[in-house]
Design a protein around this motif. Structure first.
Motif, mmCIF file in Angstrom:
data_model
loop_
_atom_site.group_PDB
_atom_site.id
_atom_site.type_symbol
_atom_site.label_atom_id
_atom_site.label_comp_id
_atom_site.label_asym_id
_atom_site.label_seq_id
_atom_site.Cartn_x
_atom_site.Cartn_y
_atom_site.Cartn_z
ATOM 1 N N GLY A 1 20.583 -0.672 42.369
ATOM 2 C CA GLY A 1 20.987 -1.379 43.578
ATOM 3 C C GLY A 1 21.427 -2.813 43.383
ATOM 4 N N ALA A 2 21.667 -3.233 42.146
ATOM 5 C CA ALA A 2 22.143 -4.601 41.914
ATOM 6 C C ALA A 2 23.515 -4.793 42.566
ATOM 7 C CB ALA A 2 22.229 -4.884 40.422
ATOM 8 N N ARG A 3 23.708 -5.959 43.179
ATOM 9 C CA ARG A 3 24.998 -6.270 43.815
ATOM 10 C C ARG A 3 25.981 -6.731 42.749
ATOM 11 N NH1 ARG A 3 27.206 -10.969 46.203
ATOM 12 N NH2 ARG A 3 25.220 -12.049 45.997
ATOM 13 N N VAL A 4 27.065 -5.997 42.603
ATOM 14 C CA VAL A 4 28.062 -6.279 41.567
ATOM 15 C C VAL A 4 28.943 -7.441 41.997
ATOM 16 C CG1 VAL A 4 30.028 -5.350 40.277
ATOM 17 C CG2 VAL A 4 28.054 -3.883 40.795
ATOM 18 N N VAL A 5 29.054 -8.437 41.122
ATOM 19 C CA VAL A 5 29.937 -9.576 41.337
ATOM 20 C C VAL A 5 31.206 -9.385 40.514
ATOM 21 C CG1 VAL A 5 30.179 -12.084 41.028
ATOM 22 C CG2 VAL A 5 28.009 -11.116 41.823
ATOM 23 N N SER A 6 31.038 -8.897 39.296
ATOM 24 C CA SER A 6 32.162 -8.674 38.395
ATOM 25 C C SER A 6 31.883 -7.433 37.561
ATOM 26 C CB SER A 6 32.343 -9.891 37.478
ATOM 27 O OG SER A 6 33.336 -9.661 36.510
ATOM 28 N N GLU A 7 32.738 -6.432 37.677
ATOM 29 C CA GLU A 7 32.553 -5.186 36.926
ATOM 30 C C GLU A 7 32.797 -5.425 35.436
ATOM 31 O OE1 GLU A 7 34.212 -1.662 38.477
ATOM 32 O OE2 GLU A 7 33.511 -2.073 40.499
ATOM 33 N N PRO A 8 32.361 -4.490 34.587
ATOM 34 C CA PRO A 8 32.563 -4.669 33.146
ATOM 35 C C PRO A 8 34.033 -4.885 32.799
ATOM 36 C CG PRO A 8 31.057 -2.859 33.539
ATOM 37 C CD PRO A 8 31.619 -3.265 34.879
ATOM 38 N N HIS A 9 34.246 -5.894 31.963
ATOM 39 C CA HIS A 9 35.585 -6.217 31.485
ATOM 40 C C HIS A 9 35.438 -6.967 30.161
ATOM 41 C CE1 HIS A 9 34.280 -9.791 33.685
ATOM 42 N NE2 HIS A 9 35.093 -10.488 32.907
ATOM 43 N N ASP A 10 36.533 -7.106 29.451
ATOM 44 C CA ASP A 10 36.504 -7.771 28.150
ATOM 45 C C ASP A 10 36.890 -9.241 28.301
ATOM 46 O OD1 ASP A 10 35.781 -5.440 26.744
ATOM 47 O OD2 ASP A 10 37.854 -4.761 26.775
ATOM 48 N N GLU A 11 36.084 -10.103 27.682
ATOM 49 C CA GLU A 11 36.342 -11.541 27.608
ATOM 50 C C GLU A 11 36.480 -11.922 26.136
ATOM 51 O OE1 GLU A 11 36.924 -13.856 29.767
ATOM 52 O OE2 GLU A 11 36.378 -12.898 31.654
ATOM 53 N N VAL A 12 36.727 -13.195 25.864
ATOM 54 C CA VAL A 12 36.907 -13.636 24.480
ATOM 55 C C VAL A 12 35.644 -13.413 23.647
ATOM 56 C CG1 VAL A 12 38.706 -15.303 25.022
ATOM 57 C CG2 VAL A 12 36.320 -16.030 25.077
ATOM 58 N N PHE A 13 34.474 -13.370 24.281
ATOM 59 C CA PHE A 13 33.212 -13.166 23.565
ATOM 60 C C PHE A 13 32.759 -11.708 23.576
ATOM 61 C CE2 PHE A 13 32.464 -14.794 27.847
ATOM 62 C CZ PHE A 13 31.739 -13.761 28.416
ATOM 63 N N GLY A 14 33.513 -10.824 24.252
ATOM 64 C CA GLY A 14 33.178 -9.406 24.276
ATOM 65 C C GLY A 14 33.059 -8.860 25.688
ATOM 66 N N ARG A 15 32.544 -7.647 25.785
ATOM 67 C CA ARG A 15 32.390 -6.951 27.065
ATOM 68 C C ARG A 15 31.319 -7.658 27.902
ATOM 69 N NH1 ARG A 15 35.503 -3.475 29.543
ATOM 70 N NH2 ARG A 15 34.504 -1.760 30.613
ATOM 71 N N THR A 16 31.551 -7.754 29.207
ATOM 72 C CA THR A 16 30.618 -8.469 30.071
ATOM 73 C C THR A 16 30.734 -7.980 31.508
ATOM 74 O OG1 THR A 16 29.831 -10.674 30.703
ATOM 75 C CG2 THR A 16 32.219 -10.381 30.568
ATOM 76 N N PHE A 17 29.681 -8.239 32.284
ATOM 77 C CA PHE A 17 29.714 -8.042 33.736
ATOM 78 C C PHE A 17 28.715 -8.994 34.363
ATOM 79 C CE2 PHE A 17 26.422 -4.963 32.501
ATOM 80 C CZ PHE A 17 25.436 -5.163 33.461
ATOM 81 N N VAL A 18 28.813 -9.155 35.692
ATOM 82 C CA VAL A 18 27.920 -10.052 36.422
ATOM 83 C C VAL A 18 27.430 -9.343 37.680
ATOM 84 C CG1 VAL A 18 27.700 -12.282 37.604
ATOM 85 C CG2 VAL A 18 29.187 -12.079 35.592
#
Length: 121
Positions: free
Chosen positions: A89-106
């Motif tokens: 049930g965590a509220r998604v702010v940013s779905e998984p995506h690739d950044e310069v440091f690697g895969r991430t989400f918020v």
């Protein structure tokens, strides 16, 4: 004794926030009072939830800092953790995506505080 560091996250209801973080991170508090609850992270680091300074804080207030969980295991592990947290049930702010440091989400906690998941540096 070496110094320790405590990362304080301001919340409106410390026990409620502690239940959220305990479930999300699969950890138990190391110190509890009605308005301040800490989780030992190891090596002199703690994550603390404090409901002592909440004047004007609501989930809609923009948050400019993040707690970051750094995971080993690469992009697949990041995606697995995202699916687990969405199920919880965590509220998604940013779905998984690739950044310069690697895969991430918020995601955000019930008070709007940001929690990032990223790979171990």
């Amino acid at each position: 004794m070496p110094p320790s560091i405590v990362f304080i996250v301001y919340v409106n209801d410390a026990p409620e926030a502690a239940r959220f973080y305990a479930d999300l991170l699969s950890i138990k508090p190391s110190f509890e009072t009605p308005g301040y609850i800490a989780f030992g992270l190891g090596d002199g680091a703690d994550l603390a939830l404090w409901s002592g300074h909440t004047d004007g804080l609501t989930p809609t207030v923009p948050r400019t800092s993040e707690v970051c969980l750094a995971l080993p295991g690469g992009p697949d592990e990041i995606d697995r953790r995202f699916e687990q947290w969405v199920t919880k049930g965590a509220r998604v702010v940013s779905e998984p995506h690739d950044e310069v440091f690697g895969r991430t989400f918020v995601v955000a906690d019930p008070d709007g505080n940001l929690i990032r998941v990223a790979p171990v540096d």
